[in-house]
Structures are given as C-alpha cells and as structure tokens.
Scaffold this motif. Structure first.
Motif, PDB file in Angstrom:
ATOM      1  N   SER A   1      42.927  28.581  -6.439  1.00 33.01           N
ATOM      2  CA  SER A   1      42.630  29.570  -5.408  1.00 33.01           C
ATOM      3  C   SER A   1      43.102  30.941  -5.870  1.00 33.01           C
ATOM      4  O   SER A   1      44.198  31.084  -6.424  1.00 33.01           O
ATOM      5  N   SER A   2      42.287  31.951  -5.627  1.00 31.65           N
ATOM      6  CA  SER A   2      42.611  33.322  -5.998  1.00 31.65           C
ATOM      7  C   SER A   2      43.830  33.797  -5.202  1.00 31.65           C
ATOM      8  O   SER A   2      43.891  33.612  -3.974  1.00 31.65           O
ATOM      9  N   ALA A   3      44.784  34.420  -5.874  1.00 30.98           N
ATOM     10  CA  ALA A   3      45.957  34.979  -5.198  1.00 30.98           C
ATOM     11  C   ALA A   3      45.574  36.185  -4.346  1.00 30.98           C
ATOM     12  O   ALA A   3      46.254  36.512  -3.381  1.00 30.98           O
ATOM     13  N   MET A   4      44.457  36.817  -4.683  1.00 33.08           N
ATOM     14  CA  MET A   4      44.041  38.020  -3.953  1.00 33.08           C
ATOM     15  C   MET A   4      43.304  37.687  -2.664  1.00 33.08           C
ATOM     16  O   MET A   4      43.622  38.229  -1.606  1.00 33.08           O
ATOM     17  N   ASP A   5      42.294  36.818  -2.724  1.00 27.48           N
ATOM     18  CA  ASP A   5      41.471  36.581  -1.539  1.00 27.48           C
ATOM     19  C   ASP A   5      41.298  35.100  -1.176  1.00 27.48           C
ATOM     20  O   ASP A   5      40.578  34.765  -0.254  1.00 27.48           O
ATOM     21  N   GLY A   6      41.928  34.195  -1.912  1.00 19.56           N
ATOM     22  CA  GLY A   6      41.842  32.766  -1.596  1.00 19.56           C
ATOM     23  C   GLY A   6      40.554  32.088  -2.038  1.00 19.56           C
ATOM     24  O   GLY A   6      40.351  30.906  -1.767  1.00 19.56           O
ATOM     25  N   SER A   7      39.674  32.821  -2.709  1.00 22.62           N
ATOM     26  CA  SER A   7      38.402  32.235  -3.146  1.00 22.62           C
ATOM     27  C   SER A   7      38.627  31.224  -4.275  1.00 22.62           C
ATOM     28  O   SER A   7      39.642  31.258  -4.960  1.00 22.62           O
ATOM     29  N   ARG A   8      37.660  30.329  -4.444  1.00 22.79           N
ATOM     30  CA  ARG A   8      37.731  29.320  -5.503  1.00 22.79           C
ATOM     31  C   ARG A   8      37.501  29.977  -6.863  1.00 22.79           C
ATOM     32  O   ARG A   8      36.555  30.731  -7.034  1.00 22.79           O
ATOM     33  N   GLN A   9      38.339  29.634  -7.788  1.00 20.84           N
ATOM     34  CA  GLN A   9      38.179  30.099  -9.163  1.00 20.84           C
ATOM     35  C   GLN A   9      38.311  28.923 -10.108  1.00 20.84           C
ATOM     36  O   GLN A   9      39.061  27.985  -9.843  1.00 20.84           O
ATOM     37  N   HIS A  10      37.601  29.006 -11.206  1.00 20.07           N
ATOM     38  CA  HIS A  10      37.673  27.994 -12.271  1.00 20.07           C
ATOM     39  C   HIS A  10      37.399  26.588 -11.735  1.00 20.07           C
ATOM     40  O   HIS A  10      38.132  25.634 -12.029  1.00 20.07           O
ATOM     41  N   GLU A  11      36.331  26.430 -10.968  1.00 26.58           N
ATOM     42  CA  GLU A  11      35.958  25.132 -10.413  1.00 26.58           C
ATOM     43  C   GLU A  11      35.598  24.149 -11.525  1.00 26.58           C
ATOM     44  O   GLU A  11      34.916  24.501 -12.475  1.00 26.58           O
ATOM     45  N   LEU A  12      36.067  22.923 -11.355  1.00 27.81           N
ATOM     46  CA  LEU A  12      35.738  21.833 -12.292  1.00 27.81           C
ATOM     47  C   LEU A  12      35.131  20.694 -11.471  1.00 27.81           C
ATOM     48  O   LEU A  12      35.848  19.896 -10.877  1.00 27.81           O
ATOM     49  N   PRO A  13      33.789  20.615 -11.381  1.00 25.76           N
ATOM     50  CA  PRO A  13      33.151  19.527 -10.627  1.00 25.76           C
ATOM     51  C   PRO A  13      33.065  18.248 -11.461  1.00 25.76           C
ATOM     52  O   PRO A  13      32.729  18.274 -12.639  1.00 25.76           O
ATOM     53  N   ILE A  14      33.376  17.110 -10.815  1.00 28.06           N
ATOM     54  CA  ILE A  14      33.352  15.806 -11.482  1.00 28.06           C
ATOM     55  C   ILE A  14      32.698  14.799 -10.543  1.00 28.06           C
ATOM     56  O   ILE A  14      33.197  14.575  -9.432  1.00 28.06           O
ATOM     57  N   VAL A  15      31.617  14.177 -10.991  1.00 31.65           N
ATOM     58  CA  VAL A  15      30.969  13.121 -10.201  1.00 31.65           C
ATOM     59  C   VAL A  15      31.866  11.890 -10.308  1.00 31.65           C
ATOM     60  O   VAL A  15      32.199  11.454 -11.405  1.00 31.65           O
ATOM     61  N   ILE A  16      32.230  11.315  -9.152  1.00 30.04           N
ATOM     62  CA  ILE A  16      33.209  10.216  -9.180  1.00 30.04           C
ATOM     63  C   ILE A  16      32.651   8.876  -8.729  1.00 30.04           C
ATOM     64  O   ILE A  16      33.402   7.920  -8.574  1.00 30.04           O
ATOM     65  N   ASP A  17      31.355   8.736  -8.481  1.00 36.20           N
ATOM     66  CA  ASP A  17      30.877   7.414  -8.085  1.00 36.20           C
ATOM     67  C   ASP A  17      29.749   6.918  -8.936  1.00 36.20           C
ATOM     68  O   ASP A  17      29.143   7.548  -9.673  1.00 36.20           O
TER      69      ASP A  17
END
Length: 149
Positions: free
Chosen positions: A133-149
């Motif tokens: 989470s961004s320290a400035m505005d709480g937005s998502r940063q550096h997302e790592l999506p992983i399919v788990i099923d």
C-alpha cells in the motif's frame, strides 16, 4: 554301388523339395525358470511449485493444504515490512488481510501465512493478489496476482 544308391536318393530328395517347397518357421519354446526379483528404489516425483515474483515480491509459492486452504510463502522487500493481500474471483473480493515480513526494506524479509477461502461460484477462478500500500494515498502498488485454484 552303395555310393551310387546314396547319390540317387539324395538327388531324388532334392527334386521333391524344389517341387513342393515348405515354409519353415522358427518356434520358440520357453520353459519356466527361477528368476530373481530385484526391487528398485523409486522416489516419488514431487513437482516443483511454481514461483512468482515482481519488483517487491520474490520466490512466492502457493501450496494447497486443504480443500479450501492455501499456504503462501515468499520474500518481500516492503516498506515497514507490511503488505496486504486480497483473494477475488473475478467478480468480487472474497477475503482480504495483511501480513508482515521478518525484515523491512531494503532487506528481503521472509513471510509465510495460510488463508482459508471458498469459491462462491463453481466456475469462477480464485486469484490471490499481494501488494504494497502506498504510504501517500493507500493505493495498491506492485501488485502480484497469482491464480490459486
């Protein structure tokens, strides 16, 4: 004289063979024999889990440990060692939470946690998203999506 009779018989036998050729086939007869059984060591082949990474996460693996339970392991280079995760099915967020690594950036800290999540729709696909989470505005940063099923 005996020699002459032997030659005549031999010639007569050879003429008969050329007129009526026979096909000879080889036959193999096997007889039971005692054999020794040798046991070979066999090792179970365990597939190497797929690893995921991006700028902030590396060596991330997901292992199914139950019907709806997953173990997530990896390393993160995260500000203040704190990161978030969400599990979604393509339509809605099913679970979310946060975790910590054992060291903050610039070090690569290790993490391990389990989640228990169940699909709401049978034909949906569960995706785990790790992010900082961004320290400035709480937005998502550096997302790592992983399919788990």
């Amino acid at each position: 004289m005996t020699l002459l009779i032997a030659v005549i018989i031999l010639v007569a036998c050879n003429n008969n063979e050329t007129k009526n050729p026979t096909i000879k086939t080889d036959t193999l007869k096997t007889t039971p024999s005692t054999s020794q059984v040798v046991k070979e060591k066999t090792e179970a082949i365990i597939p190497t889990p797929k690893t995921y990474f991006n700028k902030r996460f590396k060596d991330v693996t997901v292992e199914r440990i139950g019907a709806n339970k997953f173990r997530i392991k990896g390393q993160g280079q995260i500000f203040e060692a704190n990161f978030n995760w969400i599990v979604e099915d393509g339509h809605e967020e099913l679970k979310k939470g946060f975790q910590m690594t054992n060291a903050g950036a610039p070090e690569w800290g290790k993490f391990e946690f389990t989640i228990d999540v169940q699909k709401k729709r049978e034909n949906s696909t569960l995706t785990l998203i790790l992010f900082e989470s961004s320290a400035m505005d709480g937005s998502r940063q550096h997302e790592l999506p992983i399919v788990i099923d």
